[in-house]
Design a protein around this motif. Structure first.
Motif, PDB file in Angstrom:
ATOM      1  N   ASP A   1       0.852  -1.187   0.000  1.00 49.72           N
ATOM      2  CA  ASP A   1       0.000   0.000   0.000  1.00 49.72           C
ATOM      3  C   ASP A   1       0.884   1.232   0.000  1.00 49.72           C
ATOM      4  N   MET A   2       0.710   2.066  -1.021  1.00 47.36           N
ATOM      5  CA  MET A   2       1.651   3.142  -1.291  1.00 47.36           C
ATOM      6  C   MET A   2       1.178   4.531  -0.878  1.00 47.36           C
TER       7      MET A   2
ATOM      8  N   ARG B   1      -1.298 -10.507   2.750  1.00 55.44           N
ATOM      9  CA  ARG B   1      -0.194  -9.865   3.464  1.00 55.44           C
ATOM     10  C   ARG B   1      -0.053  -8.423   2.975  1.00 55.44           C
ATOM     11  N   VAL B   2       0.080  -7.496   3.897  1.00 58.04           N
ATOM     12  CA  VAL B   2       0.095  -6.075   3.565  1.00 58.04           C
ATOM     13  C   VAL B   2       1.396  -5.434   4.044  1.00 58.04           C
ATOM     14  N   LYS B   3       2.093  -4.792   3.119  1.00 59.34           N
ATOM     15  CA  LYS B   3       3.226  -3.930   3.446  1.00 59.34           C
ATOM     16  C   LYS B   3       2.770  -2.494   3.180  1.00 59.34           C
ATOM     17  N   GLY B   4       3.179  -1.565   4.026  1.00 61.47           N
ATOM     18  CA  GLY B   4       2.704  -0.194   3.880  1.00 61.47           C
ATOM     19  C   GLY B   4       3.817   0.828   3.824  1.00 61.47           C
ATOM     20  N   HIS B   5       3.619   1.844   2.987  1.00 58.76           N
ATOM     21  CA  HIS B   5       4.497   3.011   2.948  1.00 58.76           C
ATOM     22  C   HIS B   5       3.692   4.220   3.408  1.00 58.76           C
ATOM     23  N   ILE B   6       4.173   4.876   4.445  1.00 52.84           N
ATOM     24  CA  ILE B   6       3.486   6.056   4.979  1.00 52.84           C
ATOM     25  C   ILE B   6       3.646   7.222   4.011  1.00 52.84           C
ATOM     26  N   LEU B   7       2.530   7.857   3.651  1.00 53.67           N
ATOM     27  CA  LEU B   7       2.580   9.020   2.760  1.00 53.67           C
ATOM     28  C   LEU B   7       3.137  10.214   3.515  1.00 53.67           C
TER      29      LEU B   7
ATOM     30  N   ASN C   1       8.189  18.408   7.637  1.00 51.31           N
ATOM     31  CA  ASN C   1       8.430  17.241   6.790  1.00 51.31           C
ATOM     32  C   ASN C   1       9.135  16.132   7.566  1.00 51.31           C
ATOM     33  N   LEU C   2      10.123  16.513   8.359  1.00 48.44           N
ATOM     34  CA  LEU C   2      10.912  15.518   9.089  1.00 48.44           C
ATOM     35  C   LEU C   2      10.126  14.873  10.225  1.00 48.44           C
ATOM     36  N   VAL C   3       9.170  15.585  10.775  1.00 47.35           N
ATOM     37  CA  VAL C   3       8.305  14.983  11.793  1.00 47.35           C
ATOM     38  C   VAL C   3       7.571  13.773  11.217  1.00 47.35           C
ATOM     39  N   GLN C   4       7.165  13.861   9.976  1.00 50.81           N
ATOM     40  CA  GLN C   4       6.468  12.748   9.334  1.00 50.81           C
ATOM     41  C   GLN C   4       7.387  11.540   9.156  1.00 50.81           C
ATOM     42  N   VAL C   5       8.660  11.805   8.867  1.00 47.28           N
ATOM     43  CA  VAL C   5       9.624  10.704   8.747  1.00 47.28           C
ATOM     44  C   VAL C   5       9.797  10.006  10.096  1.00 47.28           C
ATOM     45  N   ALA C   6       9.895  10.806  11.158  1.00 51.17           N
ATOM     46  CA  ALA C   6      10.048  10.223  12.505  1.00 51.17           C
ATOM     47  C   ALA C   6       8.838   9.371  12.863  1.00 51.17           C
ATOM     48  N   LYS C   7       7.649   9.836  12.504  1.00 50.35           N
ATOM     49  CA  LYS C   7       6.438   9.056  12.775  1.00 50.35           C
ATOM     50  C   LYS C   7       6.472   7.740  12.009  1.00 50.35           C
ATOM     51  N   ALA C   8       6.913   7.791  10.749  1.00 47.96           N
ATOM     52  CA  ALA C   8       6.992   6.570   9.950  1.00 47.96           C
ATOM     53  C   ALA C   8       7.978   5.583  10.552  1.00 47.96           C
ATOM     54  N   ALA C   9       9.113   6.082  11.043  1.00 52.24           N
ATOM     55  CA  ALA C   9      10.109   5.212  11.663  1.00 52.24           C
ATOM     56  C   ALA C   9       9.539   4.549  12.915  1.00 52.24           C
ATOM     57  N   TRP C  10       8.785   5.306  13.692  1.00 48.24           N
ATOM     58  CA  TRP C  10       8.156   4.753  14.891  1.00 48.24           C
ATOM     59  C   TRP C  10       7.146   3.667  14.518  1.00 48.24           C
ATOM     60  N   LEU C  11       6.346   3.918  13.490  1.00 48.84           N
ATOM     61  CA  LEU C  11       5.355   2.936  13.061  1.00 48.84           C
ATOM     62  C   LEU C  11       6.022   1.692  12.486  1.00 48.84           C
ATOM     63  N   ALA C  12       7.131   1.887  11.786  1.00 49.86           N
ATOM     64  CA  ALA C  12       7.839   0.738  11.223  1.00 49.86           C
ATOM     65  C   ALA C  12       8.354  -0.175  12.324  1.00 49.86           C
ATOM     66  N   ALA C  13       8.792   0.410  13.429  1.00 50.16           N
ATOM     67  CA  ALA C  13       9.262  -0.397  14.556  1.00 50.16           C
ATOM     68  C   ALA C  13       8.101  -1.097  15.255  1.00 50.16           C
TER      69      ALA C  13
ATOM     70  N   GLN D   1       2.961  -4.872   7.906  1.00 55.03           N
ATOM     71  CA  GLN D   1       4.272  -4.290   8.170  1.00 55.03           C
ATOM     72  C   GLN D   1       4.351  -2.913   7.536  1.00 55.03           C
ATOM     73  N   ILE D   2       4.791  -1.932   8.310  1.00 51.61           N
ATOM     74  CA  ILE D   2       5.129  -0.624   7.757  1.00 51.61           C
ATOM     75  C   ILE D   2       6.617  -0.668   7.430  1.00 51.61           C
ATOM     76  N   CYS D   3       6.936  -0.523   6.166  1.00 51.25           N
ATOM     77  CA  CYS D   3       8.326  -0.708   5.762  1.00 51.25           C
ATOM     78  C   CYS D   3       8.989   0.564   5.267  1.00 51.25           C
ATOM     79  N   GLY D   4       8.237   1.643   5.054  1.00 52.68           N
ATOM     80  CA  GLY D   4       8.898   2.834   4.542  1.00 52.68           C
ATOM     81  C   GLY D   4       7.969   4.011   4.357  1.00 52.68           C
ATOM     82  N   ILE D   5       8.424   4.939   3.519  1.00 52.24           N
ATOM     83  CA  ILE D   5       7.653   6.147   3.223  1.00 52.24           C
ATOM     84  C   ILE D   5       7.422   6.264   1.727  1.00 52.24           C
ATOM     85  N   LYS D   6       6.423   7.043   1.380  1.00 49.36           N
ATOM     86  CA  LYS D   6       6.102   7.349  -0.013  1.00 49.36           C
ATOM     87  C   LYS D   6       6.176   8.862  -0.187  1.00 49.36           C
ATOM     88  N   LEU D   7       6.883   9.286  -1.233  1.00 52.15           N
ATOM     89  CA  LEU D   7       7.012  10.707  -1.561  1.00 52.15           C
ATOM     90  C   LEU D   7       6.543  10.915  -2.996  1.00 52.15           C
ATOM     91  N   ILE D   8       5.601  11.804  -3.200  1.00 49.00           N
ATOM     92  CA  ILE D   8       5.073  12.080  -4.537  1.00 49.00           C
ATOM     93  C   ILE D   8       5.854  13.273  -5.094  1.00 49.00           C
TER      94      ILE D   8
END
Length: 564
Positions: free
Chosen positions: A224-225, A249-255, A265-277, A285-292
Motif C-alpha cells: 500500500d503506497m 499480506r500487507v506492506k505499507g508506505h506512509i505518505l 516534513n521531518l516529523v512525518q519521517v520520525a512518525k513513519a520510523a516509529w510505526l515501522a518499529a 508491516q510498515i516498511c517505509g515512506i512514499k514521496l510524490i
C-alpha cells in the motif's frame, strides 16, 4: 502436529526458472516442490491430497504498488473509466443520483479522452447533478473534478490560495474556481473532507471489498503506497476481527506530504520510523515512506525537462531542496523509500536525492524504489540500475485505450520511449510490476497481457503501444511475483514456490504459457491459498465475509471480481 497437504496433477510455475508437477504444504509453508512421486513420499500417508485437475499454479501475485482502502472505495463509486463521452458521463451521474439518497455522488476513473475536447468544468457536472456535491476522482487519482455544490461544501472560491505542490483550477476570465483540484489540492483538501464524512464501518467495508476482490483474482500480497491514519486504523481493526491475521499480506508506505517547513516534513519521517518499529509482523508491516515528487502527464502536472505540447511546464511537488533532507533522514532511519516520479525531470530529482543519502549515510543494503517512471532518460535508466533502485512500474498505465490524451499533451519524441520496461531489465535493474489500483483495474492477468503484448486489455482491437518494449510472459510473471516480493524485502518468504517459503499461491484454469496471450483476458483464478489456508475457491465462491456497509457515498457496488 501441523496439517500437511499434498497438491498434485498441476503445472507448477515456481518463479525459480523451473516447472514442477506437485508440492507439499505443511502448516503455512511449502516443504517440498518437485515431481509427483517424490512429493507423495515427502507428504506421507496421513497427508490430505488435493488434485488440482491440471491447473496452472504460480506464486500468489503481489501487487507491489496499490492503494487498498482507495481501491475498496472506488469499487463502490460510479464507474467512469469507460464513459464514452460527456453525455455518457452525465447520464451515469444522473442515474446514480436518482437511485440513491446519498448526501454526495462519488465517481472514479474518468479520463480526459472521454470529454471530446471539452474542459472538465463544474458547470458540466452541475448540468447532471445540481443539488448535491459531486466528487469525481480522475483515473490517475492526482486530481478531483467537482461541481459547484462540492466547491461550496469545501469552502473553495476564487480567493482560496493554492496549497504547496497543488493547484485550484480557475476560470481564465473570472478567476473563479472552475471545478478542478490538482495534486495536493485534492490530497490535502478533498481527501480529508471526504474522510470526515465516512465512518469506520464504511472504511471497514471498503477494505474488505478490496481484500475479497484481490483474493478472487489470485493476489496474496499488496504494498500500500499511501498509508495514512485512516488506512492504519482500518488495517488494525481488520486484524482484530481475525485474531491477528489478514486475508492477504500487507506492506505499507506512509505518505509523507510536503509542508512549508523542513521540520514539518521531518516529523512525518520520525512518525513513519516509529510505526515501522511497531508494525513489523507477518501480516501487516510498515516498511517505509512514499514521496510524490511530481504529478501526472495527463493533467500536465508531471515535472518534465521540456515543455508540454501547449508550451506549459510544471514544477515538481518536491524540489531538490525540500526532498533531499527527507530522503537522507528516512534512509538513515532504515526506512524503505518509494518515490513517485513520472516525468523525466522528477526521476532526475529522485535519483539525486537517493545519491545524496547514500553519500551521507554510507554503504549498506538498501531497497529503495522509484514508482511509475513513465518517461525517463536513458542515462537515468542506467543510473537507477547502478544504484540498485527498484523500478516499480504498472503495465496497465500503458494500455493503448488510455493513451490518447497522454500522447497528445507531450506531442513529440518523448512518446517514442514511453514505459520502457525492457530498458530497465537490460540495464540490470529489478523490475517490479503492479497495478496501482484503483488508478487502473486491479486484476493481475490483464496486467500481464499488457506487459507481454503492449496491447489493450480494455480494447484489444487497438494497435500495440510501442511493442518493442513488451516483456516475455515468463519474465512478466516473475516481475509480478518474485521481483514484487524483492521490492518489499520479502524475497526470503514470498514470491516463489520453494521449500521454506510461505504457502501463498494461486491456481489458474489454464496454462498461460501454452496459450495465446489473449487467453490471459479470460483465464481465471480457480483457487487462492494464503499461508496454507484456502482463502478463495471459485467452485464454492468462498471468500472472507464482508462486514455490513453504511450508505455514505455508496452509489454503485460491483460483484466480486469485477473491475473498477
Amino acid at each position: 502436529m501441523t496439517a500437511r497437504t499434498l497438491y498434485t496433477n498441476a503445472t507448477v510455475f515456481t518463479a525459480d526458472g523451473s516447472l514442477a508437477e506437485a508440492f507439499v504444504v505443511d502448516g503455512s509453508r511449502f516443504i517440498h516442490v518437485g515431481d509427483q512421486a517424490a512429493a507423495r513420499n515427502v507428504a506421507g500417508e496421513e497427508a490430505t491430497e488435493v488434485d488440482l485437475a491440471g491447473g496452472f499454479v504460480l506464486p500468489g501475485f503481489i501487487d507491489a504498488h496499490t492503494h487498498l482502502l482507495m481501491m475498496g472505495q472506488a469499487l463502490k463509486k460510479v464507474p467512469l473509466r469507460d464513459a464514452s463521452d460527456p453525455a455518457d458521463l452525465q447520464r451515469r451521474l444522473r442515474e446514480a443520483a436518482n437511485a440513491s439518497d446519498a448526501a454526495r455522488i462519488l465517481g472514479a476513473g474518468w479520463l480526459y479522452s472521454s470529454l471530446a475536447g471539452q474542459a472538465p468544468t463544474r458547470q458540466l457536472l452541475d448540468e447532471a447533478v445540481p443539488d448535491r456535491p459531486v466528487y469525481l476522482d480522475a483515473n490517475d487519482l492526482h486530481s478531483v473534478w467537482v461541481n459547484s455544490a462540492a466547491l461550496a461544501e469545501l469552502g473553495i472560491d476564487g480567493n482560496t490560495p493554492d496549497p504547496i505542490g497543488g493547484r485550484i483550477g480557475r476560470d481564465p476570465d473570472t478567476g473563479e474556481a472552475d471545478g478542478m483540484l490538482f495534486e495536493t489540492a485534492a490530497q490535502q483538501i478533498v481527501w480529508p473532507a471526504l474522510a470526515a464524512h465516512a465512518t469506520d464501518q464504511d472504511r471497514d467495508a471498503q477494505l474488505e471489498e478490496a481484500f475479497a476482490n484481490y483474493l478472487a483474482v489470485g493476489v496474496t500480497g499488496a504494498v500500500d503506497m499511501a498509508v495514512q491514519d485512516d488506512d492504519l486504523a482500518a488495517f488494525r481493526r481488520a486484524m482484530e476481527r481475525r485474531g491477528g491475521t489478514l486475508p492477504i499480506r500487507v506492506k505499507g508506505h506512509i505518505l509523507v506530504s510536503r509542508h512549508a517547513s523542513a521540520a514539518e516534513n521531518l516529523v512525518q519521517v520520525a512518525k513513519a520510523a516509529w510505526l515501522a518499529a511497531e508494525l513489523d509482523g507477518d501480516w501487516l508491516q510498515i516498511c517505509g515512506i512514499k514521496l510524490i515528487v511530481d504529478g501526472v502527464i495527463d493533467s500536465c502536472t508531471a515535472a518534465m525537462k521540456e515543455p508540454y505540447a501547449d508550451g506549459s511546464s510544471c514544477e515538481p511537488i518536491w524540489d531538490r531542496e525540500s526532498l533531499i533532507p527527507v530522503v537522507v533522514a528516512a534512509d538513515a532511519a532504515g526506512l524503505q523509500i518509494a518515490l513517485h516520479a513520472i516525468g523525466d525531470e522528477a526521476s532526475d530529482i529522485a535519483l539525486d536525492a537517493l545519491e545524496e543519502a547514500y553519500r551521507r549515510n554510507g554503504p549498506r543494503d538498501r531497497r529503495h524504489r522509484i514508482e511509475h517512471l513513465e518517461t525517463v532518460t536513458e542515462a537515468n535508466v542506467r543510473r537507477l540500475a547502478a544504484l540498485g533502485v527498484v523500478a516499480s512500474m504498472q503495465p496497465v498505465h500503458a494500455d493503448p485505450a488510455i493513451q490518447d490524451n497522454w500522447r497528445s499533451v507531450l506531442g513529440d519524441h518523448r512518446i517514442e520511449r514511453a514505459f520502457p520496461w525492457t530498458e530497465f531489465t537490460e540495464a540490470g535493474a529489478t523490475l517490479a510490476l503492479s497495478t496501482d489500483a484503483p488508478t487502473a483495474p486491479h486484476k493481475p492477468l490483464p496486467n500481464m497481457y499488457i506487459a507481454a503484448t503492449r496491447l489493450s486489455a480494455l480494447d484489444p482491437s487497438l494497435e500495440a503501444n510501442l511493442p518493442e518494449y513488451a516483456l516475455d510472459l515468463t519474465d512478466a510473471l516473475c516481475h509480478a511475483t518474485r521481483d514484487a516480493a524483492f521490492s518489499c524485502r520479502a524475497e526470503d518468504q514470498q514470491g516463489r514456490i520453494a521449500a521454506g517459503h510461505l504457502a501463498d499461491f494461486t491456481v489458474l484454469d489454464t496454462n498461460p504459457l501454452q496459450a495465446d496471450a489473449s487467453r490471459l483476458l479470460t483465464n481465471h483464478a480457480r483457487l487462492t491459498v494464503v499461508g496454507g489456508t484456502t482463502m478463495f475457491d471459485a467452485g464454492t465462491a468462498a471468500a472472507p465475509p464482508l462486514p455490513a456497509a453504511s450508505p455514505h457515498g455508496a452509489v454503485d457496488r460491483h460483484r466480486l471480481g469485477q473491475p473498477a
